[in-house]
Write a protein that holds these residues in place. Structure first.
Motif, PDB file in Angstrom:
ATOM      1  N   VAL A 126     -13.623  -0.778  -5.245  1.00  0.00           N
ATOM      2  CA  VAL A 126     -12.339  -0.078  -5.240  1.00  0.00           C
ATOM      3  C   VAL A 126     -11.723  -0.174  -3.847  1.00  0.00           C
ATOM      4  O   VAL A 126     -12.366   0.165  -2.853  1.00  0.00           O
ATOM      5  CB  VAL A 126     -12.498   1.407  -5.637  1.00  0.00           C
ATOM      6  CG1 VAL A 126     -11.123   2.053  -5.792  1.00  0.00           C
ATOM      7  CG2 VAL A 126     -13.308   1.559  -6.920  1.00  0.00           C
ATOM      8  N   PHE A 127     -10.491  -0.666  -3.785  1.00  0.00           N
ATOM      9  CA  PHE A 127      -9.703  -0.673  -2.550  1.00  0.00           C
ATOM     10  C   PHE A 127      -8.871   0.608  -2.547  1.00  0.00           C
ATOM     11  O   PHE A 127      -8.173   0.897  -3.532  1.00  0.00           O
ATOM     12  CB  PHE A 127      -8.751  -1.867  -2.521  1.00  0.00           C
ATOM     13  CG  PHE A 127      -9.416  -3.223  -2.426  1.00  0.00           C
ATOM     14  CD1 PHE A 127      -9.282  -3.993  -1.272  1.00  0.00           C
ATOM     15  CD2 PHE A 127     -10.137  -3.754  -3.491  1.00  0.00           C
ATOM     16  CE1 PHE A 127      -9.865  -5.257  -1.182  1.00  0.00           C
ATOM     17  CE2 PHE A 127     -10.724  -5.013  -3.409  1.00  0.00           C
ATOM     18  CZ  PHE A 127     -10.593  -5.764  -2.241  1.00  0.00           C
ATOM     19  N   LEU A 128      -8.918   1.360  -1.439  1.00  0.00           N
ATOM     20  CA  LEU A 128      -8.216   2.642  -1.372  1.00  0.00           C
ATOM     21  C   LEU A 128      -7.337   2.720  -0.139  1.00  0.00           C
ATOM     22  O   LEU A 128      -7.724   2.262   0.941  1.00  0.00           O
ATOM     23  CB  LEU A 128      -9.211   3.805  -1.342  1.00  0.00           C
ATOM     24  CG  LEU A 128     -10.183   3.905  -2.521  1.00  0.00           C
ATOM     25  CD1 LEU A 128     -11.619   3.814  -2.031  1.00  0.00           C
ATOM     26  CD2 LEU A 128      -9.989   5.194  -3.283  1.00  0.00           C
ATOM     27  N   VAL A 129      -6.153   3.299  -0.309  1.00  0.00           N
ATOM     28  CA  VAL A 129      -5.248   3.598   0.797  1.00  0.00           C
ATOM     29  C   VAL A 129      -5.028   5.103   0.788  1.00  0.00           C
ATOM     30  O   VAL A 129      -4.515   5.651  -0.205  1.00  0.00           O
ATOM     31  CB  VAL A 129      -3.910   2.854   0.652  1.00  0.00           C
ATOM     32  CG1 VAL A 129      -2.934   3.296   1.732  1.00  0.00           C
ATOM     33  CG2 VAL A 129      -4.124   1.342   0.705  1.00  0.00           C
ATOM     34  N   ASP A 130      -5.447   5.785   1.841  1.00  0.00           N
ATOM     35  CA  ASP A 130      -5.392   7.254   1.885  1.00  0.00           C
ATOM     36  C   ASP A 130      -6.018   7.853   0.624  1.00  0.00           C
ATOM     37  O   ASP A 130      -5.484   8.792   0.025  1.00  0.00           O
ATOM     38  CB  ASP A 130      -3.950   7.744   2.066  1.00  0.00           C
ATOM     39  CG  ASP A 130      -3.389   7.390   3.431  1.00  0.00           C
ATOM     40  OD1 ASP A 130      -4.175   7.256   4.382  1.00  0.00           O
ATOM     41  OD2 ASP A 130      -2.154   7.229   3.541  1.00  0.00           O
ATOM     42  N   GLU A 131      -7.143   7.282   0.206  1.00  0.00           N
ATOM     43  CA  GLU A 131      -7.928   7.715  -0.961  1.00  0.00           C
ATOM     44  C   GLU A 131      -7.247   7.430  -2.299  1.00  0.00           C
ATOM     45  O   GLU A 131      -7.771   7.800  -3.353  1.00  0.00           O
ATOM     46  CB  GLU A 131      -8.302   9.203  -0.874  1.00  0.00           C
ATOM     47  CG  GLU A 131      -9.209   9.519   0.298  1.00  0.00           C
ATOM     48  CD  GLU A 131     -10.515   8.727   0.275  1.00  0.00           C
ATOM     49  OE1 GLU A 131     -11.211   8.745  -0.738  1.00  0.00           O
ATOM     50  OE2 GLU A 131     -10.819   8.074   1.293  1.00  0.00           O
TER      51      GLU A 131
END
Length: 293
Positions: free
Chosen positions: A154-159
């Protein structure tokens, strides 16, 4: 400290015995410069990487890891950043390597910053997705994370999940689960392709271009270089003797809220998906047939 198990992904997964984990927020404990040491600037808790017309710069983790979560907070290059790329990624070694990429593509002033993600499995990449961020990543720090277990990447930006790569080995599609990976970041000039397909070149009168980092966290299974890959793989999987937080059943797939977040990102911010590029892929890559997102 690393991300508490009780808050990771927003739900409680119970008391887990964490074995062989590394967790830190200090650059020098986890990472080392890998090139252009004279383009590193240390300012208290902040690390700045500099790109000019002589060189970019990059760093790498001191160890390799199998499963867990890696996060870095980055404030990207301000102003006219066209032609520049700031990358944050994990990769194993060799021609049949696995790799998970964040590549932040600079742009002319006022244009949205885009992030390109890619996944390599057994040396095969060309799995790009690109989206425009829903905020200005040059004004404040934002968190960029990779979560990885046997079931998903999973790629996450600010969760917020922005990309999901699911294990579909049951459909004959290989999944990256048997190679320990290092953690890397760098800034470099890529004006042959990075901005509007290479039409906009780097304007060196705006150099140096600075990417600023803080909040380095690795909460994963450390794999000594001296240990055989197969033994590392066994060591990093939960067993009767030990349970790792990333193997908890609640982390085997996105929860409902995360699934909705990912759908929102794809519907509102995605500008390129290799799964819909019939010019490049007249025959759809097999994972595209099965991915729900």
């Amino acid at each position: 400290m690393g991300v508490p198990v009780s808050v990771f992904f927003g739900f409680f997964v119970g008391l887990v015995l964490v074995v062989g984990l590394v967790s830190s927020a200090k650059f020098e404990e986890l990472f080392q410069p890998s090139w252009a040491l004279d383009h590193f600037i240390h300012e208290g808790e902040l690390l700045k990487l500099k790109l000019d017309n002589h060189s970019g710069a990059g760093f790498s983790s001191k160890s390799k890891y199998m499963f867990g979560k890696v996060s870095i907070q980055i404030k990207l290059v301000e102003g006219d950043s066209a032609g520049t790329v700031t990358a944050f990624y994990m990769s194993s070694d060799g021609p049949n390597h696995n790799e998970f990429d964040f590549e932040f593509l600079g742009n002319t002033t006022g244009e949205p910053y885009s992030v390109q993600t890619n996944v390599y499995v057994n040396g095969v990449g060309n799995r790009e997705q690109r989206l425009n961020l829903w905020f200005d990543p040059t004004k404040e720090f934002h968190s960029y994370s990779l979560f990885w277990n046997q079931r998903q990447v999973v790629f996450l930006v600010d969760e917020t999940p922005i990309r999901l790569h699911t294990n579909m080995e049951n459909k004959g599609i290989p999944f990256p689960k048997d190679q320990a990976m290092g953690v890397y970041s760098s800034i470099w000039n890529a004006d042959d392709w990075a901005t509007q397909g290479g039409r906009i070149k780097t304007d060196w009168t705006h150099a140096p271009f600075i990417a600023t980092y803080k909040g380095f966290e690795i909460d994963g299974c450390e794999c000594p270089v001296s240990v055989a890959a197969a033994d590392n793989a066994k060591k990093c999987i939960s067993s009767a003797e030990r349970r790792y937080w990333w193997d908890e059943p609640t982390l085997s797939e996105l929860n409902v809220h995360q699934s909705h977040q990912l759908m929102w990102v794809r519907a509102n911010h995605m500008v390129y998906d290799y799964c819909t590029d019939t010019a490049r892929f007249p025959v759809l890559p097999p994972e595209c047939m099965h991915h729900r997102h």
